[in-house]
Design a protein around this motif. Structure first.
Motif, PDB file in Angstrom:
ATOM      1  N   LEU A 142       0.832  -1.201   0.000  1.00  0.00           N
ATOM      2  CA  LEU A 142       0.000   0.000   0.000  1.00  0.00           C
ATOM      3  C   LEU A 142       0.870   1.256   0.000  1.00  0.00           C
ATOM      4  N   ALA A 145       3.662   1.131  -3.185  1.00  0.00           N
ATOM      5  CA  ALA A 145       3.060   1.396  -4.496  1.00  0.00           C
ATOM      6  C   ALA A 145       2.627   2.851  -4.586  1.00  0.00           C
ATOM      7  N   ALA A 146       2.084   3.379  -3.482  1.00  0.00           N
ATOM      8  CA  ALA A 146       1.641   4.779  -3.499  1.00  0.00           C
ATOM      9  C   ALA A 146       2.826   5.712  -3.733  1.00  0.00           C
ATOM     10  N   ILE A 163       6.055  -1.510  -9.608  1.00  0.00           N
ATOM     11  CA  ILE A 163       5.005  -2.035  -8.727  1.00  0.00           C
ATOM     12  C   ILE A 163       4.953  -3.563  -8.822  1.00  0.00           C
ATOM     13  N   VAL A 407      -3.916  -5.260  -3.981  1.00  0.00           N
ATOM     14  CA  VAL A 407      -3.720  -3.880  -3.524  1.00  0.00           C
ATOM     15  C   VAL A 407      -2.750  -3.139  -4.458  1.00  0.00           C
ATOM     16  N   VAL A 411      -3.754   0.096  -6.669  1.00  0.00           N
ATOM     17  CA  VAL A 411      -3.115   1.414  -6.554  1.00  0.00           C
ATOM     18  C   VAL A 411      -2.658   1.881  -7.941  1.00  0.00           C
ATOM     19  N   LYS A 414      -5.745   2.925  -9.984  1.00  0.00           N
ATOM     20  CA  LYS A 414      -6.286   4.209  -9.544  1.00  0.00           C
ATOM     21  C   LYS A 414      -5.482   5.372 -10.110  1.00  0.00           C
ATOM     22  N   SER A 415      -4.195   5.119 -10.352  1.00  0.00           N
ATOM     23  CA  SER A 415      -3.362   6.192 -10.876  1.00  0.00           C
ATOM     24  C   SER A 415      -3.424   6.217 -12.401  1.00  0.00           C
TER      25      SER A 415
ATOM     26  N   TYR B  71      -9.806  -2.112  -1.590  1.00  0.00           N
ATOM     27  CA  TYR B  71      -9.063  -1.873  -2.827  1.00  0.00           C
ATOM     28  C   TYR B  71      -9.439  -2.944  -3.841  1.00  0.00           C
ATOM     29  N   ASN B  73      -8.894  -4.533  -7.638  1.00  0.00           N
ATOM     30  CA  ASN B  73      -7.987  -4.465  -8.786  1.00  0.00           C
ATOM     31  C   ASN B  73      -8.727  -4.690 -10.095  1.00  0.00           C
ATOM     32  N   ASN B  78     -12.311   0.528 -11.185  1.00  0.00           N
ATOM     33  CA  ASN B  78     -11.495   1.723 -10.979  1.00  0.00           C
ATOM     34  C   ASN B  78     -11.850   2.824 -11.971  1.00  0.00           C
TER      35      ASN B  78
END
Lengths: 448, 199
Positions: A142, A145-146, A163, A407, A411, A414-415, B71, B73, B78
């Motif tokens: 978490l 990766a962030a 990642i 996770v 991440v 999400k980016s 979270y 994936n 997302n």
């Protein structure tokens, strides 16, 4: 009758966990309740089986907190030591995260290597493996990766390769110690192995594997690790900015180091992981004042409940003898050939863990290897290390195999960097196969 | 325009809902948000729009994705959340706009200026329209419509409590086949103006 019921409950539970229609802790708790009523109550008419599976009395024994003898109790049913340890570590990790420890560590290391992509890549892989030895891989990934996404944005490189490598190393590092990965905690506490036992066995395999993987990932990703364009290093955030509260930062770092020392020395001190978990939690709560309430609220109770339900269902399989049948099947296929037996366990658990949650799988396999060790005269520890490597490493192969993968890819997604199954497996599946193969050969060479 | 106006348009595939949305956007001089949201999100995140485009308005694949501590994936999930955030952000800033699909009637419900509508159509009318627009045979058009509607329905119902196309979920539901796209848009514009004058 009881056997069929136990097996059906287990299979339905697994399917429901996969579909995610209900939250997984609800699924395991309901399945656990059904096991208690249908399997033990109606099927076996055995109150003893219920008491043994719920295992409450274990908590009130001295042995549970302070280990004196050489031989460990191999209790079945709910593994309270695992639950207490994980809860304690969750509280500690909350404290560390809150104080900014992880972000600071990542930023500090990035600065140390002058924000150059290849050194960041290598150091982050090693850091991921190292931190995962003591902290759950979800938390490690978490934060890592962030920070990787943040650095990638600032330094203009593609965060995906980094990642992926971090995810693999987090799963790998987790295999090295007793507390790194939930399957190991369950294996260690139910079979009575110490932290040092894991380090001396799976830890050695992991050490070689990490070196191998740093080379592997560097070779396959080296062309993708190029930063696009010049970056003003001075404009990058100062690592110190990550620290939210200096006092909490120092305290949480000390507590973390304490936990590491206690874990490393627990075989010598006799303190069990349940004791260490509780101790760390209490210290964190006592030193964090008002925030302690927040930390306690943030504990992932759902995961703990998931474990409790799961242990009951697996207890049902164990008590009814279903797992002995599976053990018998493995023994029959291998025909007493230990190498074949190890091959089946390591590849079977690796393949299964690649697609389903490795925690229920490991919990189910422990009674299986116990019964194999007794019936076939194989050293139990050899089978335990085999199971540990198979479940821990196998999970890396697909995006859904382990929590860290989910996770990490979440991440990234999400980016704005989706990692599809194809891309993920292209790099991670060969790495998984390589490490599982290496582990098998290592186990053959060292123990047989 | 002083008051905020958000026109949320759900639609069956082939009903001309998107065209109606374009007409309304033109009539009220508003931005139209549809799949173009992803281009803006991609630009914001410094990635290629095509990278995330294929996950637009697609339901989550339950077998190939997992959720851990909130979270997910699943790229579909997302991308959906990125779009929801984007729309909520625009709405929170007081912007007026027209939005097509993307569960907007549910996620933007708290905004007083939001008017939600669902455009449906007669089956034969939709098939004929899809055959013309996509150059398909009758059979192909039927399969295509069914597949697209199923996707939209699953996508919508995964994120929202109210069901896709259920009239109770929208301020107004209308069959565009009866009046045609243009007159339906005019009628809806009239409805919107009446709603606006009420406050």
């Amino acid at each position: 009758m009881a056997q069929i019921l136990a097996a059906v409950i287990f299979v339905v539970m697994f399917l429901l966990i996969i579909t995610e229609k209900l939250e997984r802790h609800v699924v395991t708790l309901l399945s656990g309740l059904l096991t208690l009523i249908l399997v033990f109550g109606i099927g076996m008419h055995s109150m003893d089986a219920i008491v043994e599976t719920l295992n409450f009395k274990e908590i009130f024994t001295v042995e549970f907190w302070y280990h004196t003898g050489e031989t460990a109790e191999t209790a079945s049913g709910i593994n309270w030591a695992t639950i207490i340890f994980i809860a304690g570590m969750m509280i500690m990790v909350e404290g560390m995260g809150h104080a900014g420890f992880f972000r600071w560590l990542c930023m500090r290391i990035a600065k140390m290597v002058s924000y150059k992509t290849v050194p960041i890549f290598i150091t982050f892989m090693i850091m991921s493996a190292f931190l995962s030895m003591f902290i759950d891989s979800i938390t490690v990934i978490l934060f890592l990766a962030a920070v990787t996404v943040e650095l990638a944005h600032l330094l203009r490189f593609n965060p995906v390769p980094m990642i992926l490598a971090e995810i693999f190393c987090a799963n790998l590092g987790g295999a090295a110690t007793m507390c790194g990965d939930p399957p190991n905690i369950i294996i260690g506490t139910s079979l009575g192995y110490a932290f040092s036992d894991f380090v001396a066995n799976t830890g050695v395999i992991v050490l070689f594997a990490v070196i191998m993987m740093v080379v592997y990932f560097y070779v396959i990703f080296r062309k993708k690790l190029v930063a696009n364009g010049a970056v003003d290093v001075k404009a990058l955030p100062d690592p110190k900015e990550a620290i939210t509260n200096k006092r909490s930062f120092v305290i949480s770092t000390i507590i973390f180091l304490c936990a590491v020392v206690l874990l490393i020395t627990h075989a010598q001190t006799g303190l069990t992981v349940a004791f260490i978990g509780l101790f760390i939690a209490v210290i964190t709560i006592l030193t964090s004042g008002k925030e302690s309430l927040i930390f306690m609220k943030k504990v992932d109770y759902k995961t703990l409940l998931f474990f409790i339900g799961l242990f009951i269902v697996v207890g049902g399989l164990e008590q009814t003898g279903v797992l002995e049948i599976i053990a018998g099947l493995i023994a029959k296929i291998s025909g007493g050939n230990v190498k074949l037996m190890i091959g089946i366990i390591i590849w079977g658990s690796a393949i299964a863990s690649a697609f389903v949650d490795n925690i229920p799988f490991a919990a189910t396999m422990i009674p299986v290897i116990k019964s194999l060790a007794v019936a076939q005269g194989v050293e139990l520890s050899t089978l335990a290390w085999t199971l540990s490597m198979g479940t821990d490493i196998g999970g890396s192969a697909t995006p859904i195999g382990a929590s860290a993968n989910v996770v990490g890819t979440a991440v990234a997604a999400k980016s704005g960097h989706p990692i599809g199954w194809g891309e993920y497996c292209k790099y991670m599946a060969p790495a998984t196969i390589l490490v599982v193969l290496f582990s098998m050969v290592f186990i053959f060479a060292r123990y047989l | 325009m002083d008051k905020q106006l958000i026109i949320s348009i759900g639609r069956e595939f082939g009903s001309g809902g998107h065209e109606i949305a374009e007409m309304l956007a033109k009539k009220f001089d508003l931005n139209l948000y549809d799949h173009n949201i992803l281009e803006e999100i991609a630009a914001e995140k410094n990635v290629e729009a095509t990278h995330i485009g294929k996950y637009d308005e697609v339901p989550r694949n339950l077998i190939f994705s997992r959720k851990v501590r909130g979270y997910s994936n699943s790229m579909e999930e997302n991308v959906a959340n990125m779009q929801f955030d984007y729309l909520q952000d625009k709405a929170a800033k007081g912007e007026s706009f027209v939005v097509v699909g993307r569960c907007s009637e549910t996620i933007l419900k708290p905004y007083e200026g939001m008017i939600s509508m669902f455009i449906l159509g007669d089956w034969e009318h939709k098939v004929e329209r899809v055959m013309r627009l996509y150059n398909l045979s009758h059979g192909e058009a039927e399969v295509y419509i069914n597949r697209q509607d199923k996707k939209r329905k699953n996508y919508h119902n995964y994120y929202c409590k109210g069901k896709w196309g259920d009239s109770r979920n929208y301020d107004i539901s209308i069959n565009s086949s009866k009046l045609g796209e243009e007159m339906t848009a005019e009628m809806l514009a009239d409805y919107i103006m009446k709603r606006q004058n009420m406050h």
